[in-house]
Write an enzyme that holds these catalytic residues in place. Structure first.
Site, PDB file in Angstrom:
ATOM      1  N   ASP A   1       0.831  -1.205   0.000  1.00 22.97           N
ATOM      2  CA  ASP A   1       0.000   0.000   0.000  1.00 22.97           C
ATOM      3  C   ASP A   1       0.861   1.250   0.000  1.00 22.97           C
ATOM      4  O   ASP A   1       1.915   1.283   0.650  1.00 22.97           O
ATOM      5  CB  ASP A   1      -0.909  -0.025   1.234  1.00 22.97           C
ATOM      6  CG  ASP A   1      -2.035   0.987   1.150  1.00 22.97           C
ATOM      7  OD1 ASP A   1      -2.316   1.491   0.045  1.00 22.97           O
ATOM      8  OD2 ASP A   1      -2.633   1.292   2.201  1.00 22.97           O
TER       9      ASP A   1
ATOM     10  N   HIS B   1       3.193   3.588  -9.016  1.00 17.29           N
ATOM     11  CA  HIS B   1       2.982   2.171  -9.285  1.00 17.29           C
ATOM     12  C   HIS B   1       4.232   1.548  -9.912  1.00 17.29           C
ATOM     13  O   HIS B   1       4.575   0.393  -9.600  1.00 17.29           O
ATOM     14  CB  HIS B   1       1.783   1.979 -10.212  1.00 17.29           C
ATOM     15  CG  HIS B   1       0.483   2.384  -9.586  1.00 17.29           C
ATOM     16  ND1 HIS B   1       0.097   1.955  -8.325  1.00 17.29           N
ATOM     17  CD2 HIS B   1      -0.530   3.183 -10.034  1.00 17.29           C
ATOM     18  CE1 HIS B   1      -1.100   2.467  -8.033  1.00 17.29           C
ATOM     19  NE2 HIS B   1      -1.488   3.212  -9.044  1.00 17.29           N
TER      20      HIS B   1
ATOM     21  N   LEU C   1      11.270 -20.541  -3.695  1.00 15.54           N
ATOM     22  CA  LEU C   1      10.226 -19.653  -3.191  1.00 15.54           C
ATOM     23  C   LEU C   1       8.958 -19.792  -4.027  1.00 15.54           C
ATOM     24  O   LEU C   1       9.011 -19.839  -5.258  1.00 15.54           O
ATOM     25  CB  LEU C   1      10.711 -18.202  -3.263  1.00 15.54           C
ATOM     26  CG  LEU C   1       9.671 -17.118  -2.954  1.00 15.54           C
ATOM     27  CD1 LEU C   1       9.386 -17.059  -1.472  1.00 15.54           C
ATOM     28  CD2 LEU C   1      10.133 -15.758  -3.478  1.00 15.54           C
TER      29      LEU C   1
END
Length: 261
Positions: free
Chosen positions: A36, A53, A147
């Site tokens: 956020d 962004h 991962l």
């Protein structure tokens, strides 16, 4: 609330890679992040939200690299919620463009680093090019064993739970499942995260302190860390700070504290 003291990050994009840390420190198996603050980061600098962004994607690259190095096994990121479609059309288009760019430019490197990609969220109604990219990312990396990067895209936890309930109801109506057989495990197997362990730690950046419809079922026993740092400034130091706070928590899972004796 955690107070971040490290410097903001404006470094160029970094390659992925690294090996799990052998420091012996306790590392949560599954870390989930609500990324956020991109828009606020840009506004504070007099930049267009699209630039925030773009810098957020760079922060994601750093975080994936750090997660690999620190030995985290699952990293879930809240990339685009089902509610984000309500944003201005131009901003949605920018976000879709960044998603396409990330997959096209970073997928091969993720694959080279043995990262497995899983996508959670509703697939119905997505544009064919977006749906195709998501399927490509999962298919290419399906057999990787390092991962697991779980990308929550077009995701909303209430929608996920509703879809799981519909699947269970369909099985009951068809006679494949008895109502009394519905328990927590049965519900979990119908969620988008089936086969993925629940998060041990959920981090939210930007100072907001809510889950915003993210992993509501899976977060039942997660430790929550809210950090004032805006997502584009998130780096390895911020992740390490959150992991240090996690290690200080006394996780009881409804039982007695280990410190009780």
């Amino acid at each position: 609330m955690t107070t971040a003291t490290h410097r903001p990050v404006t470094t160029p994009e970094e390659p992925l890679g690294g090996a799990p840390s052998d420091s012996g420190a306790v590392v949560p198996a599954h870390v989930a992040i609500i990324m956020d603050g991109n828009g606020r980061w840009a506004v504070r600098r007099g930049l267009p939200r699209a630039e925030g962004h773009r810098r957020g994607v760079e922060a994601l690259r750093r975080t994936v690299k750090s997660a690999i190095e620190l030995g985290i096994r699952y990293l879930t990121v809240y990339s685009f919620s089902s509610e984000n479609w309500r944003r201005p059309a131009a901003e949605v288009a920018d976000l879709m463009g960044l998603l396409k760019l990330f997959v096209r430019r970073d997928l091969a490197e993720l694959h080279r680093n043995n990262v497995r990609v899983r996508i959670i969220g509703a697939r119905e109604g997505l544009a064919p090019d977006i749906g195709g990219l998501l399927e490509e990312a999962e298919a290419l990396t399906r057999n990787n064993t390092g991962l697991t990067l779980v990308v929550a895209f077009n995701y909303g936890s209430r929608d996920e739970i509703a879809r799981a309930m519909r699947a269970l109801a369909t099985d009951v109506a068809a006679g494949r499942l008895q109502p009394e057989a519905i328990d927590a495990d049965a519900i979990a197997t119908r969620l988008d995260t089936a086969g993925i362990p629940d998060p041990d730690l959920i981090i939210r950046t930007s100072g907001e302190e809510r889950l915003s419809n993210f992993l509501l079922w899976q977060a039942a026993y997660a430790e929550l860390v809210f950090m004032p740092i805006l997502w584009p400034d998130f780096d390895r130091d911020a992740l390490a700070e959150a992991l240090d706070l996690f290690r200080q928590r006394d996780r009881r899972f409804g039982g007695l504290s280990a410190q009780t004796g």
